[in-house]
Design a protein around this motif. Structure first.
Motif, PDB file in Angstrom:
ATOM      1  N   MET A  96     -15.512   2.689  -5.917  1.00 36.71           N
ATOM      2  CA  MET A  96     -14.402   3.317  -5.205  1.00 36.71           C
ATOM      3  C   MET A  96     -14.260   4.784  -5.607  1.00 36.71           C
ATOM      4  O   MET A  96     -13.948   5.627  -4.770  1.00 36.71           O
ATOM      5  CB  MET A  96     -13.097   2.554  -5.466  1.00 36.71           C
ATOM      6  CG  MET A  96     -13.119   1.130  -4.943  1.00 36.71           C
ATOM      7  SD  MET A  96     -13.707   0.970  -3.245  1.00 36.71           S
ATOM      8  CE  MET A  96     -12.501   1.923  -2.384  1.00 36.71           C
ATOM      9  N   TYR A 144      -7.996  -0.573   9.098  1.00 35.05           N
ATOM     10  CA  TYR A 144      -7.252  -1.700   8.540  1.00 35.05           C
ATOM     11  C   TYR A 144      -7.786  -3.014   9.096  1.00 35.05           C
ATOM     12  O   TYR A 144      -8.025  -3.158  10.289  1.00 35.05           O
ATOM     13  CB  TYR A 144      -5.765  -1.556   8.848  1.00 35.05           C
ATOM     14  CG  TYR A 144      -4.983  -2.764   8.402  1.00 35.05           C
ATOM     15  CD1 TYR A 144      -4.835  -3.034   7.044  1.00 35.05           C
ATOM     16  CD2 TYR A 144      -4.427  -3.637   9.315  1.00 35.05           C
ATOM     17  CE1 TYR A 144      -4.137  -4.145   6.618  1.00 35.05           C
ATOM     18  CE2 TYR A 144      -3.721  -4.746   8.892  1.00 35.05           C
ATOM     19  CZ  TYR A 144      -3.587  -5.003   7.552  1.00 35.05           C
ATOM     20  OH  TYR A 144      -2.910  -6.102   7.121  1.00 35.05           O
ATOM     21  N   HIS A 193     -11.433   8.940   1.954  1.00 33.59           N
ATOM     22  CA  HIS A 193     -11.122   7.911   0.967  1.00 33.59           C
ATOM     23  C   HIS A 193     -10.498   8.459  -0.308  1.00 33.59           C
ATOM     24  O   HIS A 193     -10.413   7.748  -1.306  1.00 33.59           O
ATOM     25  CB  HIS A 193     -12.387   7.111   0.625  1.00 33.59           C
ATOM     26  CG  HIS A 193     -12.999   6.447   1.803  1.00 33.59           C
ATOM     27  ND1 HIS A 193     -12.320   5.537   2.581  1.00 33.59           N
ATOM     28  CD2 HIS A 193     -14.223   6.572   2.352  1.00 33.59           C
ATOM     29  CE1 HIS A 193     -13.098   5.120   3.543  1.00 33.59           C
ATOM     30  NE2 HIS A 193     -14.260   5.745   3.441  1.00 33.59           N
ATOM     31  N   HIS A 238      -7.960   6.531  -2.491  1.00 33.44           N
ATOM     32  CA  HIS A 238      -8.364   5.479  -3.428  1.00 33.44           C
ATOM     33  C   HIS A 238      -8.277   5.945  -4.883  1.00 33.44           C
ATOM     34  O   HIS A 238      -8.233   5.112  -5.791  1.00 33.44           O
ATOM     35  CB  HIS A 238      -9.767   4.959  -3.106  1.00 33.44           C
ATOM     36  CG  HIS A 238      -9.797   4.119  -1.873  1.00 33.44           C
ATOM     37  ND1 HIS A 238      -9.419   2.802  -1.874  1.00 33.44           N
ATOM     38  CD2 HIS A 238     -10.119   4.429  -0.606  1.00 33.44           C
ATOM     39  CE1 HIS A 238      -9.522   2.324  -0.648  1.00 33.44           C
ATOM     40  NE2 HIS A 238      -9.948   3.297   0.136  1.00 33.44           N
ATOM     41  N   HIS A 288     -16.350  -2.147  -9.585  1.00 34.25           N
ATOM     42  CA  HIS A 288     -15.518  -1.959  -8.388  1.00 34.25           C
ATOM     43  C   HIS A 288     -14.861  -0.584  -8.427  1.00 34.25           C
ATOM     44  O   HIS A 288     -14.907   0.172  -7.449  1.00 34.25           O
ATOM     45  CB  HIS A 288     -14.467  -3.069  -8.320  1.00 34.25           C
ATOM     46  CG  HIS A 288     -13.490  -2.927  -7.199  1.00 34.25           C
ATOM     47  ND1 HIS A 288     -12.474  -3.814  -7.015  1.00 34.25           N
ATOM     48  CD2 HIS A 288     -13.347  -2.012  -6.208  1.00 34.25           C
ATOM     49  CE1 HIS A 288     -11.748  -3.447  -5.965  1.00 34.25           C
ATOM     50  NE2 HIS A 288     -12.259  -2.354  -5.462  1.00 34.25           N
ATOM     51  N   HIS A 290     -16.889   6.729  -3.638  1.00 33.40           N
ATOM     52  CA  HIS A 290     -16.507   6.934  -2.235  1.00 33.40           C
ATOM     53  C   HIS A 290     -15.328   7.903  -2.105  1.00 33.40           C
ATOM     54  O   HIS A 290     -15.288   8.698  -1.157  1.00 33.40           O
ATOM     55  CB  HIS A 290     -16.205   5.599  -1.557  1.00 33.40           C
ATOM     56  CG  HIS A 290     -17.429   4.799  -1.304  1.00 33.40           C
ATOM     57  ND1 HIS A 290     -18.388   5.163  -0.393  1.00 33.40           N
ATOM     58  CD2 HIS A 290     -17.884   3.661  -1.876  1.00 33.40           C
ATOM     59  CE1 HIS A 290     -19.373   4.292  -0.398  1.00 33.40           C
ATOM     60  NE2 HIS A 290     -19.087   3.356  -1.299  1.00 33.40           N
ATOM     61  N   TYR A 340      -9.858  -8.802   5.717  1.00 33.64           N
ATOM     62  CA  TYR A 340     -10.458  -8.215   4.518  1.00 33.64           C
ATOM     63  C   TYR A 340      -9.436  -8.163   3.384  1.00 33.64           C
ATOM     64  O   TYR A 340      -9.741  -8.508   2.240  1.00 33.64           O
ATOM     65  CB  TYR A 340     -10.987  -6.811   4.833  1.00 33.64           C
ATOM     66  CG  TYR A 340     -11.537  -6.101   3.631  1.00 33.64           C
ATOM     67  CD1 TYR A 340     -12.807  -6.398   3.148  1.00 33.64           C
ATOM     68  CD2 TYR A 340     -10.783  -5.145   2.959  1.00 33.64           C
ATOM     69  CE1 TYR A 340     -13.310  -5.756   2.027  1.00 33.64           C
ATOM     70  CE2 TYR A 340     -11.275  -4.504   1.849  1.00 33.64           C
ATOM     71  CZ  TYR A 340     -12.539  -4.808   1.386  1.00 33.64           C
ATOM     72  OH  TYR A 340     -13.021  -4.184   0.273  1.00 33.64           O
ATOM     73  N   ASP A 341      -8.213  -7.731   3.694  1.00 29.78           N
ATOM     74  CA  ASP A 341      -7.164  -7.676   2.679  1.00 29.78           C
ATOM     75  C   ASP A 341      -6.891  -9.055   2.099  1.00 29.78           C
ATOM     76  O   ASP A 341      -6.730  -9.206   0.882  1.00 29.78           O
ATOM     77  CB  ASP A 341      -5.876  -7.100   3.264  1.00 29.78           C
ATOM     78  CG  ASP A 341      -5.941  -5.605   3.458  1.00 29.78           C
ATOM     79  OD1 ASP A 341      -6.920  -4.974   3.023  1.00 29.78           O
ATOM     80  OD2 ASP A 341      -4.992  -5.064   4.061  1.00 29.78           O
ATOM     81  N   ASP A 391       0.812  -1.220   0.000  1.00 28.17           N
ATOM     82  CA  ASP A 391       0.000   0.000   0.000  1.00 28.17           C
ATOM     83  C   ASP A 391       0.848   1.275   0.000  1.00 28.17           C
ATOM     84  O   ASP A 391       0.636   2.184   0.795  1.00 28.17           O
ATOM     85  CB  ASP A 391      -0.962  -0.015   1.192  1.00 28.17           C
ATOM     86  CG  ASP A 391      -2.127   0.950   0.991  1.00 28.17           C
ATOM     87  OD1 ASP A 391      -2.431   1.290  -0.162  1.00 28.17           O
ATOM     88  OD2 ASP A 391      -2.716   1.374   2.000  1.00 28.17           O
ATOM     89  N   TRP A 432      -5.130   1.439  -1.286  1.00 31.73           N
ATOM     90  CA  TRP A 432      -5.604   0.079  -1.471  1.00 31.73           C
ATOM     91  C   TRP A 432      -6.302  -0.495  -0.244  1.00 31.73           C
ATOM     92  O   TRP A 432      -7.054  -1.450  -0.358  1.00 31.73           O
ATOM     93  CB  TRP A 432      -4.452  -0.832  -1.871  1.00 31.73           C
ATOM     94  CG  TRP A 432      -4.107  -0.630  -3.300  1.00 31.73           C
ATOM     95  CD1 TRP A 432      -3.168   0.222  -3.800  1.00 31.73           C
ATOM     96  CD2 TRP A 432      -4.740  -1.244  -4.418  1.00 31.73           C
ATOM     97  NE1 TRP A 432      -3.168   0.163  -5.168  1.00 31.73           N
ATOM     98  CE2 TRP A 432      -4.119  -0.737  -5.577  1.00 31.73           C
ATOM     99  CE3 TRP A 432      -5.754  -2.176  -4.556  1.00 31.73           C
ATOM    100  CZ2 TRP A 432      -4.494  -1.131  -6.848  1.00 31.73           C
ATOM    101  CZ3 TRP A 432      -6.115  -2.575  -5.830  1.00 31.73           C
ATOM    102  CH2 TRP A 432      -5.489  -2.056  -6.953  1.00 31.73           C
ATOM    103  N   ARG A 433      -6.030   0.047   0.904  1.00 30.64           N
ATOM    104  CA  ARG A 433      -6.657  -0.479   2.124  1.00 30.64           C
ATOM    105  C   ARG A 433      -7.850   0.369   2.500  1.00 30.64           C
ATOM    106  O   ARG A 433      -7.861   1.573   2.321  1.00 30.64           O
ATOM    107  CB  ARG A 433      -5.648  -0.503   3.262  1.00 30.64           C
ATOM    108  CG  ARG A 433      -4.576  -1.528   3.013  1.00 30.64           C
ATOM    109  CD  ARG A 433      -3.702  -1.694   4.219  1.00 30.64           C
ATOM    110  NE  ARG A 433      -2.748  -2.763   3.961  1.00 30.64           N
ATOM    111  CZ  ARG A 433      -1.573  -2.829   4.516  1.00 30.64           C
ATOM    112  NH1 ARG A 433      -1.186  -1.893   5.370  1.00 30.64           N
ATOM    113  NH2 ARG A 433      -0.771  -3.821   4.244  1.00 30.64           N
ATOM    114  N   TRP A 434      -8.849  -0.297   3.046  1.00 28.05           N
ATOM    115  CA  TRP A 434     -10.068   0.374   3.463  1.00 28.05           C
ATOM    116  C   TRP A 434     -10.012   0.550   4.970  1.00 28.05           C
ATOM    117  O   TRP A 434      -9.942  -0.416   5.704  1.00 28.05           O
ATOM    118  CB  TRP A 434     -11.268  -0.493   3.073  1.00 28.05           C
ATOM    119  CG  TRP A 434     -12.555   0.227   3.184  1.00 28.05           C
ATOM    120  CD1 TRP A 434     -13.410   0.172   4.231  1.00 28.05           C
ATOM    121  CD2 TRP A 434     -13.147   1.097   2.240  1.00 28.05           C
ATOM    122  NE1 TRP A 434     -14.493   0.959   3.998  1.00 28.05           N
ATOM    123  CE2 TRP A 434     -14.364   1.540   2.775  1.00 28.05           C
ATOM    124  CE3 TRP A 434     -12.765   1.557   0.987  1.00 28.05           C
ATOM    125  CZ2 TRP A 434     -15.204   2.413   2.095  1.00 28.05           C
ATOM    126  CZ3 TRP A 434     -13.602   2.413   0.324  1.00 28.05           C
ATOM    127  CH2 TRP A 434     -14.806   2.834   0.878  1.00 28.05           C
TER     128      TRP A 434
END
Length: 130
Positions: free
Chosen positions: A89, A42, A99, A102, A85, A92, A46-47, A32, A37-39
């Motif tokens: 993103m 953390y 965010h 992203h 997808h 958001h 999920y990753d 990252d 890339w991470r939501w």
């Protein structure tokens, strides 16, 4: 245009997806470097789930490189799911300043979806499998 010409035209986009799924996206998620890339917050689980899905797509794309038109349904799935997808993103990232990173990370998947959708759409008349 012949089926062979259509396959040759599709191979670079399919090879790029194979590379992205097998190496690029897993590396981007785990390292990252651009922060996109991470939501947050953390969550390693999920990753791992996201990386496993893209890794599976990469394996299937690698199989499709030799004869992309034979795998047209799979490639349409990759194109459409990647586009949606990326669109989610993008939404958001634009609507929530938290965010914005992203835009540097997974929003570019929009382009990856288009990279497959355009040639598939363009060559749909070549073969009824598309």
């Amino acid at each position: 245009m012949t089926v062979d010409q259509a396959n040759r035209a599709l191979r670079p986009a399919v090879a790029l997806w194979a590379f992205a799924g097998l190496l690029g996206i897993p590396a981007a998620v785990y390292f990252d470097l651009l922060g996109g890339w991470r939501w947050p917050p953390y969550n390693a689980i999920y990753d791992q789930m996201m990386v496993s899905v893209y890794f599976a797509l990469g394996i299937c794309a690698l199989r499709a490189v030799k004869d992309p038109l034979r795998h047209a349904s799979f490639l349409w799935f990759v194109a459409i799911s990647s586009f949606t997808h990326g669109a989610v993103m993008l939404f958001h990232a634009v609507h929530n300043p938290m965010h914005l990173s992203h835009l540097l990370g997974d929003v570019w998947i929009l382009a990856g979806g288009a990279a497959l959708a355009w040639p598939l759409w363009r060559f749909r008349q070549v073969d009824d499998r598309i």
